[in-house]
Write a protein that holds these residues in place. Sequence first.
Motif, short mmCIF file in Angstrom:
data_model
loop_
_atom_site.label_atom_id
_atom_site.label_comp_id
_atom_site.label_asym_id
_atom_site.label_seq_id
_atom_site.Cartn_x
_atom_site.Cartn_y
_atom_site.Cartn_z
N MET A 1 -9.51 7.99 8.64
CA MET A 1 -10.37 6.97 8.06
C MET A 1 -10.19 6.91 6.53
N ALA A 2 -10.10 8.09 5.90
CA ALA A 2 -9.87 8.12 4.45
C ALA A 2 -8.53 7.49 4.10
N ALA A 3 -7.51 7.75 4.93
CA ALA A 3 -6.20 7.16 4.68
C ALA A 3 -6.26 5.64 4.80
N GLY A 4 -6.99 5.15 5.80
CA GLY A 4 -7.12 3.71 5.94
C GLY A 4 -7.84 3.07 4.77
N ALA A 5 -8.93 3.71 4.32
CA ALA A 5 -9.66 3.19 3.15
C ALA A 5 -8.77 3.20 1.91
N MET A 6 -7.94 4.25 1.78
CA MET A 6 -7.02 4.33 0.64
C MET A 6 -6.03 3.16 0.66
N LEU A 7 -5.50 2.82 1.81
CA LEU A 7 -4.54 1.73 1.91
C LEU A 7 -5.20 0.38 1.59
N ILE A 8 -6.43 0.17 2.09
CA ILE A 8 -7.11 -1.09 1.80
C ILE A 8 -7.38 -1.21 0.31
N ALA A 9 -7.84 -0.10 -0.30
CA ALA A 9 -8.10 -0.12 -1.74
C ALA A 9 -6.82 -0.30 -2.54
N SER A 10 -5.74 0.34 -2.07
CA SER A 10 -4.46 0.22 -2.77
C SER A 10 -3.95 -1.22 -2.77
N GLY A 11 -4.18 -1.91 -1.65
CA GLY A 11 -3.74 -3.30 -1.59
C GLY A 11 -4.52 -4.22 -2.49
N ALA A 12 -5.74 -3.83 -2.85
CA ALA A 12 -6.58 -4.69 -3.68
C ALA A 12 -6.46 -4.39 -5.16
N THR A 13 -5.65 -3.40 -5.54
CA THR A 13 -5.53 -3.00 -6.94
C THR A 13 -4.14 -3.31 -7.48
N PRO A 14 -3.98 -3.37 -8.79
CA PRO A 14 -2.68 -3.73 -9.38
C PRO A 14 -1.60 -2.69 -9.11
N SER A 15 -0.36 -3.14 -9.05
CA SER A 15 0.78 -2.24 -8.92
C SER A 15 1.19 -1.72 -10.29
N SER A 16 1.90 -0.60 -10.29
CA SER A 16 2.45 -0.07 -11.54
C SER A 16 3.60 -0.96 -12.00
N PRO A 17 3.53 -1.55 -13.20
CA PRO A 17 4.58 -2.49 -13.64
C PRO A 17 5.97 -1.87 -13.65
N GLU A 18 6.12 -0.62 -14.16
CA GLU A 18 7.43 0.00 -14.24
C GLU A 18 8.02 0.20 -12.86
N ARG A 19 7.20 0.76 -11.91
CA ARG A 19 7.71 0.99 -10.56
C ARG A 19 8.03 -0.33 -9.87
N PHE A 20 7.19 -1.31 -10.10
CA PHE A 20 7.41 -2.59 -9.44
C PHE A 20 8.69 -3.25 -9.92
N GLY B 1 2.45 7.71 -0.08
CA GLY B 1 3.30 7.98 1.06
C GLY B 1 3.27 9.43 1.49
N LEU B 2 3.26 10.35 0.50
CA LEU B 2 3.20 11.76 0.83
C LEU B 2 1.90 12.12 1.53
N ILE B 3 0.78 11.55 1.05
CA ILE B 3 -0.51 11.84 1.69
C ILE B 3 -0.52 11.36 3.13
N LEU B 4 -0.02 10.15 3.36
CA LEU B 4 0.00 9.59 4.71
C LEU B 4 0.91 10.41 5.63
N ALA B 5 2.07 10.80 5.13
CA ALA B 5 2.99 11.60 5.94
C ALA B 5 2.40 12.98 6.23
N ALA B 6 1.67 13.55 5.27
CA ALA B 6 1.06 14.86 5.48
C ALA B 6 -0.01 14.80 6.58
N ILE B 7 -0.81 13.73 6.57
CA ILE B 7 -1.84 13.59 7.62
C ILE B 7 -1.18 13.42 8.98
#
Length: 577
Positions: A24-43, A108-114
């Motif tokens: 559930m925490a992983a799902g909430a993290m993904l939803i929040a991640s989609g609603a927040t800005p991306s890192s300009p350098e990585r993008f 990605g590491l957090i999701l793979a670890a779970i």
Amino acid sequence: MALRREFKPALLAAAPLAGALLVMAAGAMLIASGATPSSPERFMRLSLALPSPVIEISHFASSVLGLVLVMLAFGLRARLDAAWAASIAVLFLTAILSLSKGLIWEEGLILAAIGTFLAPLRAAFPRKAALSQMEVSPGWLLSAGAAVAGAGLLGLWFFRHVSYEDQPFWSTMVDGDVARSIRAWAGAALAFLGFGVWRLVATAATPRVIGEDDPDFERVRAILAASESAEPLSNLALFGDKRFLFSESGRSFMMFGVRGRSWIALGGPVGQRDERLELLWRFREMADAHAARPGLYGIGPDDLQDVVELGFSIQKIGECARLPIQDFAFEGQTRAKIRRAWRQVRDGGAEFEVIPPGGIDAILPELAAISEEWLARQSGGDKSFALGGFNPSYLREFPVAVARWEGRIVAFANLWPTASRDAFSIDLMRYNWAAPKRIMDFLFVELIGWGREQGYAYLDFGNAPLAGLEDRPLAPVMTRVGRLMFDLGEDVYNFQGVRSYKDKFHPNWEPRYAAAPAKWAIAVLLADVSLLSSGGFAGLTRRPKKSEVPAPKKAEPPVEPLVAEALAARDPAPRTA
């Protein structure tokens, strides 16, 4: 290895809850991640390696799959094997999407670890139910809704400097963080809405109904005929609308009905006393394996110890009137009115007879005519599940008490015997307009004498719904609401009239209870019992048409209003007027 063997049971026991919280925490993290800005350098680095549509699709799919993880978390908590497999697949897929949507390798590491944590714990998720049969509680839906709403608010906060309030929604659907945030949040919100609508219509898998043509129906008859532990209500097993769970010995059963995801056992186990607890556990485990919500309705004080063993919450729903008949006497002032009513009807020419099951066919046409006329005056029509209905094959199973007036049957009641002769009861009680006043008082008094001759200890008058509930400041909320309905709900149901009518015989009052795994589920259980007994919303809301109600043949009504209403409602589940 020895240490691993010692800790493995504890790990498997903790895995469903721990896995549910992590997913559930992983799902909430993904939803929040989609609603927040991306890192300009990585993008910028990612945009040089992947086409823009791949990045946008990954961003959108990651948020929607985040909501999927929130929903799968409930399946993990319920130990569904399908939820375990789906969670691992979604976790590793979203770990990849975390890289393709913005090089968010930490996510990605957090999701793979779970996912890696859950992968070896297959034994902790033994339930074979499919995801389509997964029950989602209101609390879990609220949590998912909060996650989606929180992500939307988070996005509004991060992009508060962007002026898009006066623009049409579709004008923001261009490349950019704002567009990606809105698309991701809208996708998750629509997925949540679709899931909620689907859960309204999805149902758990259910065992088949055992009817009179089924070989198992004969097993039910045999168990009832030799039962050590059976209430008169157990005879509803012969109505032909129940599902059954039999003990391994074949000498006991539990009967239950199904509505949606509710599996509702009517009364406690029937049969041998030493098999009661094992049957209760098997019933709960079978419902659990089908992702259903188990419940018990109409249980008595003798069942409570075993029900507590199941970990169920318990709620009092009324009281049952049981009259000791071996020492029953009409002398004295307390039963003077009943004595006068009985003598008045008897001296007027009424006759009483109990017809054995073998003789029912000869009087069925008369009984059917009385029942049809009686039903035309009632709200809701004929009943089932927790109430008996007029079914010829069902009536043939029991003795029927009849009252004759001027040579014709004008009232009848089929009787529920018990093998132990501890108590018998009355199921259908119907009469027509040709019946004299107080005919049911006459029938009850005659049945007391009949029961005494047959060796029964008690006459069971059935339940008084909501009777005996205490309105105290520290009483449970459902108890206080039930008491309020008992005091003020006479326009809906004759609660006080039922209690008062039965009380004039001065019976012993015993509490009756409903039980379910959670307190909130008891309210759902009671609603489902009413709908099962009434044949759904259509039966519950049916009212007699004026054209259906026959005109009385006498100038004055044949039965006192209180008696008529009380007898119409004397069964274990309320008849809503």
